[in-house]
Design an enzyme around this catalytic site. Structure first.
Site, mmCIF file in Angstrom:
data_model
loop_
_atom_site.group_PDB
_atom_site.id
_atom_site.type_symbol
_atom_site.label_atom_id
_atom_site.label_comp_id
_atom_site.label_asym_id
_atom_site.label_seq_id
_atom_site.Cartn_x
_atom_site.Cartn_y
_atom_site.Cartn_z
ATOM 1 C CD GLU D 46 41.782 37.705 42.064
ATOM 2 O OE1 GLU D 46 41.207 36.916 42.816
ATOM 3 O OE2 GLU D 46 42.258 37.572 40.340
ATOM 4 C CG ASN D 47 38.450 42.939 42.271
ATOM 5 O OD1 ASN D 47 38.072 41.925 42.832
ATOM 6 N ND2 ASN D 47 36.928 43.981 42.363
#
Lengths: 245, 218, 245, 218
Positions: D46-47
């Site tokens: 998700e980063n």
């Protein structure tokens, strides 16, 4: 091995049923998936809802009588230049429903659908015809219209390079609606100028990550842009389109 | 009535732009303003380009995948960037554009803009103008003062559907430079040789004449 | 000539007043604008509202007592590893207000602010504490919460290369919140590893176009990551953070 | 009670993944599942990374600017791409991720997930889990069956604040493989040597024993 490459545009579009909602990327000829549009026009599917910017992108499906409803910010683009395009005539006769939508609101509605978001409040169109039928609401003394996500069954996308994972990069101003169409669709089909090995696309400039892409085919023909470029030169760029100037 | 040529209209509009401004140009005539600037002005095109170079006129050098929002091939220059329409309209709606120069079919005394749907049986085309007007800091209309058929375009109330309400701050035509103010339309510049009466004849709202009225600043 | 380069981080942050809302990019050390955060911490401004992912990015401003309110998806990140970080202690004592916000909703709220949009309906947080105080509404049998745009006064952003127009590219996973912070802020200040001539950044991979950027300075120090990387090796990556595993 | 090692837990979770799946891994133990797959599984972090390579363990080769969502340095491989969190959560909320493997403090009989705020005086940290659970097609919890202090984590009702309601479809622990079904928790696999009574003792809801109950598939 993951392999999203398909052998032909015909194979890539074979399962599209009548009545589908299809988003078509492109702005004028730039980034228009003409190979896929043409292949689908040949199949004579019916009652499509087409979402896209300019008839230069989806024109073949108008000519094939495949479209029931068109959702577009600029359905009149280039019509004068292409006298045979029956879009306006079909619309006048009531045989083609046309829904006009602002360019940015279309982009945002497609993105919202892809992003799993609900409706959003947008300031565009306040005080205009676009208000019709829409919820209006005030936040911080500013008026907004409630706009709904626009999910697609299929997206036709044009890329420059594609790999077997479905990663795609797009040249210059061909990106336009292609990434948001890819996000909004259940099935995204991309035509590319070149199929490359994984690693052949810059990881820092992968304009459509493979997760948004289901099928990749080779572009089979370049658009015939000579008449258009000649007209630009001849008219000094005055009236390529039919916009107000 | 002898007005400015289209080139001089573009030049007058270009004079409104200051170094470092971010500018969006509408289709048609406004799109040509980019060819008349000398300072570093950054042009943004809603189809997805920022900081592009002027129009390419040599057919050999044209790239149909590098176009502005008028679908006219433009050039690259160092510092240009390309992106999708989603990012493009973040810039436009988000208030990042200092000036938009757009065409119009009609402009009203209060700055309402009408630039789509000329006739009932012609498909209307707002394109990106509605979105652009919702966020840009200043909207300049650049257009012929009257239609080819001589019809008045600067009106009390738009008879055509409005594209955006009260957004126009300045109208530049082949005949005059007019600011839209709270008090009404303020005539600030006029084409050499044209009388006040002549310009009023082709303008429906009563023009307020600026104390510093002058000939076109070119 | 357009020139957004500033000579020092001190000059770039000199005008930031007490009480500002500042977004800080970064996820762990990746993409954290440590030079700018440190410069501001030295200035001892007060009562800031800080929006950011992890204390590794904005920690110096906690230590300097500059923060009144923190809006963050992961304020506890790395706290155990950095025993001196007073964040949790300040929060327990009621001297620091902390608002927890889901990662994706934060990204979207920042983007909405930058994009000139109004509030939007988001499905995240339904059935949880995040519902508190929020309008709930059903569309197509699905529940959504109304989320508001989050505008910033300033954004601190970390890029890899920057040019005098403010164009920025970001290496690998350092993009994270940096582009949306830049969009959401009135004034965006970027620190970069390298200042380049226009043309030194790939036009197809300009992660933050210059229009979103006001000032560019050089990064003055790399983060001290040795202890962290050693811990990754030592613990086999088990507990770098304080998340639930 | 002798359970699977953490490595074997990861291996069991990895067995759930099929070629071509898009998979998001939570922080901590779940993040290590990527090191236990052989087929082409595409991991999303998700980063802002898609299709990255397994963990880098050699300190010399670690790049702190190339990390997963656990902030552990990972590798590059052909076909990887990088993007910002806005695009990342389009993928996650938008339903593009086939499986998320996440940790938990508690899971309820109905599949409620609680993975933040262990104690009232500890800062809660939902991170991206709420967003992930709102869009992902299947959520697998990978965790120790009980806490280090021996407290039960699989419960009738979560006593901790819920991160996402009714989203968990499978629970993989060091002791058992349990599916969350309409009828209740269905015990499908168990660690060799463990009795049904023993696993029930450390599980609050009454377990339904699958007719095809077997030893852990490793």
């Amino acid at each position: 091995m993951i392999n999203k490459f398909k052998n032909s545009p015909e194979e890539a579009i074979a399962d599209i049923p009548d009545g589908s909602t299809i988003g078509v990327g492109g702005f004028s000829y730039a980034g228009s998936p003409l190979t896929l549009v043409k292949a689908l026009a040949v199949r004579k599917v019916k009652n499509l809802t087409i979402v896209g910017m300019t008839p230069t992108s989806y024109g073949a499906l108008i000519e094939s009588g495949s479209i029931q409803k068109l959702i577009s910010p600029y359905p009149s683009w280039g019509l004068k230049a292409r006298h045979l395009n029956p879009l306006e005539e079909l619309w006048r006769r009531g045989e083609l429903e046309v829904e006009i939508i602002p360019m940015g609101s279309l982009a945002e509605r497609l993105r919202a659908a892809g992003a799993g978001l609900g409706p959003f409040y947008c300031p565009v169109g306040i005080g205009t015809e676009m208000e019709r039928g829409k919820e209006k609401r005030v936040f911080n003394n500013k008026e907004y219209l409630l706009e709904f996500p626009m999910p697609l069954d299929y997206a036709f996308v044009k890329g420059h390079k594609g790999d077997r994972f479905g990663n795609v990069c797009c040249r210059l101003t061909t990106k336009n609606y292609n990434p948001v169409m890819a996000m909004a669709a259940k099935i995204t089909i991309v035509e590319v100028d070149e199929m490359v090995e994984p690693g052949g696309i810059d990881p820092e400039a992968t304009h459509i990550p493979g997760i948004f892409v289901n099928r990749v085919v080779l572009t089979q023909e370049k658009p015939k842009v000579d008449w258009w470029l000649k007209q630009v030169v001849k008219t000094k760029g005055r009236r390529v389109d039919e916009g107000a100037d | 009535m002898k007005g400015l040529t289209r080139e001089l209209m573009c030049l007058r509009a270009a004079n409104e732009l200051k170094e470092g401004m971010y500018v969006n140009l509408g289709t048609g005539l406004p799109s040509q303003v980019k060819d008349f600037v000398e300072e570093e002005i950054i042009f943004q095109s809603e189809n997805g380009a920022l900081g592009y170079a002027p129009t390419i006129w040599d057919e050999e050098l044209m790239d149909y995948e590098l176009i502005d929002a008028s679908a006219v091939p433009v050039g690259m220059k160092p510092g240009v960037s390309f992106f999708d329409v989603s990012t493009s309209f973040v810039m436009l709606r988000g208030g990042y554009i200092d000036v938009a120069i757009v065409g119009a079919f009609q402009v009203s005394e209060r700055g309402d803009l009408a630039n789509y749907k000329e006739k009932k049986d012609v498909l209307s085309t707002p394109g990106g103008i509605m979105d652009i007007c919702s966020g840009v800091k200043r909207v300049i209309v650049l257009m012929e003062h009257v239609t080819r058929e001589g019809k008045i375009k600067i009106v009390n109330e738009c008879s055509l559907p409005v594209t955006a309400k009260g957004v126009v701050s300045t109208i530049i035509t082949d005949l005059a430079y007019i600011d839209v103010t709270q008090e009404g339309l303020l005539l600030k510049e006029i084409v050499p040789g044209l009388s006040l009466e002549e310009v009023q004849t082709v303008t429906e709202p009563k023009l307020i004449v600026s104390k510093s009225l002058q000939e076109f600043m070119l």
